[in-house]
Design an enzyme around this catalytic site. Structure first.
Site, short mmCIF file in Angstrom:
data_model
loop_
_atom_site.label_atom_id
_atom_site.label_comp_id
_atom_site.label_asym_id
_atom_site.label_seq_id
_atom_site.Cartn_x
_atom_site.Cartn_y
_atom_site.Cartn_z
N GLU A 270 0.88 -1.17 0.00
CA GLU A 270 0.00 0.00 0.00
C GLU A 270 0.91 1.22 0.00
O GLU A 270 1.64 1.46 0.96
CB GLU A 270 -0.92 0.00 1.22
CG GLU A 270 -2.16 0.83 1.00
CD GLU A 270 -2.32 1.93 2.02
OE1 GLU A 270 -2.98 2.92 1.69
OE2 GLU A 270 -1.77 1.82 3.11
N CYS A 304 -2.15 8.16 4.10
CA CYS A 304 -2.14 7.91 2.66
C CYS A 304 -3.49 8.22 2.04
O CYS A 304 -3.57 8.51 0.85
CB CYS A 304 -1.74 6.47 2.38
SG CYS A 304 -2.75 5.26 3.28
#
Length: 509
Positions: A270, A304
């Site tokens: 990720e 994020c």
């Protein structure tokens, strides 16, 4: 401002460090042993840049010995621990995290610069993730495949097993050190893999404390290790053949470096994000402004899935702009995260704030107009910034092309959803997106064409503990994280084919 220092009250957790001249020197855990170092790395609080601890800087011989031990013994110890016992271990870990909650909250505040509510939220999420490991278990089951679908396989059948790959290297980000480590532990070990954890150099303390929790919960001691070395020294580790899979949460640049050096392995990554929020002309604008503001400032933009682009249809642009400025003005209180009134704490380090300042200057030079914030209030303290960005120069802006890990958003007026799609999809990132509006046809079209891993309707993106799978497209990652979804990336499939030809078991027509 009160000087920062690590405050740990639990006797069990105090065993993992020694005080020298008032500074705690932490040990790390290598397959059953607590290890000090010949060399040490400083751990610095972003609150006041004070040294709050030191951790061992391991050498290659120590890491090599650990890899060999885990490869030869540890990967079998965890596999030979019955699944029921592994679930019991997770429950014990959850109970111990709850017992030591105050210590973990304090350390997350001091080491990460999190507000108390954010730190409490991370501990709560880690506990919940451990308790919901039972939801992952169903994904450990294999398949039965009959052989009567091909003339070549008549009178045969197969069982397809899901097996652990062996040893998984988990590289943890600085922003959620406790939760992300727990998440990686669960999906890696629930199927029987051993795990080697690389903690972030900036925020390793919650992970070292977690290692003690694992030890107290009777996690198989040979099957996990915490390797405390700088990221720049990791190339030899990621390329080691004894590691069969790598789980990474971090920047796109780090992910690219790992892939270059790792060789043939399985990956779950990720990576970089920074999400667009698209506001349609029929949206509840007050709600949209409130949620977008939260998505911009949450954990000072060090997520994020933080909102970095706000794309607004031109009919409601001016109204949304005014409401968003009002929400930011009302919501932002920058300061020491130990102050209960603070909503925006420090950025993790000075160099990130330097980059943030550079990106603001770049945006202004290219026609951007600062609508809110944008001031540096200290070495690691910032006012979240909202910048009105002209479409003509938007794609040349640093903020558009690079994820800056601090609170910043570009506000862009768009003619319609097609223009919003084009701007969103032209970025190299594709983690998440948010859509605010009511028109189901517009929303459905955006859902179809947005090149992202998850879309949030009438709310800002946030991944939580992974009840809903998430992960990036394009430069934002490989694979998906989520309860039950991630196991496939740390699993090896093995087909076992049974031949009964001529044994009279089947009599086909």
């Amino acid at each position: 401002m009160e000087k920062t220092s690590v405050l740990i009250k639990s006797k069990e957790l105090m065993e993992i460090y020694e005080l020298k001249d008032g500074v705690p020197y932490f040990k790390t855990y290598l397959s059953g042993q607590w290890i000090s170092g010949d060399e040490w790395q400083d751990v610095i609080s972003p609150i006041d840049l004070n040294i709050i601890g030191k951790i061992p800087k391991l050498n290659w011989n120590q890491i090599d010995d650990t890899l060999e031990h885990i490869y030869r013994k540890g990967r079998w110890s965890i596999r030979d621990t019955p699944g029921e016992k592994r679930l019991d271990i997770y429950k014990k870990m959850a109970s111990l995290l709850d017992k030591f909650k105050e210590d973990f909250v304090n350390v997350l505040m001091i080491n990460n610069g999190k507000t108390k509510s954010a730190a409490e939220g991370e501990v709560k999420a880690a506990i919940e993730r451990l308790l919901r490991a039972d939801l992952d278990v169903k994904e450990t089951r294999g398949d039965y495949v009959p052989g009567d679908w091909s003339s070549e396989t008549l009178e045969t059948e197969a069982v397809v097993r899901k097996e652990p790959v062996g040893v998984v290297l988990s590289i943890v980000p600085f922003n959620y050190p406790l939760f992300d480590t727990v998440n990686k532990i669960v999906y890696t070990t629930v199927i029987g893999n051993a795990i080697i954890i690389k903690p972030p150099s900036s925020t390793p303390l919650p992970i070292l404390m977690l290692a003690k929790v694992m030890e107290l919960a009777s996690f198989p001691k040979d099957s996990f290790a915490i390797i405390t070395i700088p990221g720049r020294d990791m190339n030899k580790v990621v390329g080691d053949k004894r590691i069969q899979a790598i789980s990474l949460t971090g920047s796109t640049e780090t992910g690219e470096e790992v892939v270059r050096n790792a060789g043939i392995k399985q990956f779950i990554m990720e990576l970089g994000g920074g999400d667009p929020a698209i506001v349609l002309s029929d949206a509840d604008l007050a709600w949209a402004a409130q949620r977008i503001a939260a998505g911009i400032i949450s954990y000072t933009g060090q997520r994020c899935d933080s909102v970095k682009l706000v794309l607004v249809e031109e009919e409601v642009y001016d109204t949304l702009k005014d409401l968003l400025i009002k929400e930011l003005t009302k919501s932002v209180k920058v300061g020491d995260p130990r102050d209960p009134l603070t909503t925006v704490g420090p950025v993790i380090d000075v160099k990130t704030v330097d980059e943030w300042e550079k990106a603001i200057k770049d945006a202004v030079e290219k026609g951007g107009k600062i609508l809110f914030g944008g001031k540096r209030l200290g070495p690691t303290y910032i006012e979240p910034v909202l910048i009105e960005a002209p479409k003509e120069t938007l794609k040349d802006m640093y903020f558009y092309n690079k994820e800056v890990f601090a609170s910043a958003a570009l506000l862009i007026k768009v003619k319609n959803i097609d223009e919003a799609l084009e701007i969103s999809n032209s970025r190299k990132y594709g983690l998440d997106a948010a859509i605010f509006g009511k028109d189901i046809n517009k929303i459905r079209k955006l859902q179809r064409f947005l090149e992202v891993g998850a879309i949030y309707i009438n709310d800002y993106p946030r991944h939580g503990i992974g009840y809903f799978p998430f992960g990036g497209r394009k430069d934002s990652g490989i694979g998906r994280e989520g309860i039950g979804y991630t196991i496939q990336y740390v699993t090896a499939y093995k087909s076992i084919v049974y031949n009964y030809k001529g044994k009279g078991i089947w009599e086909y027509l």
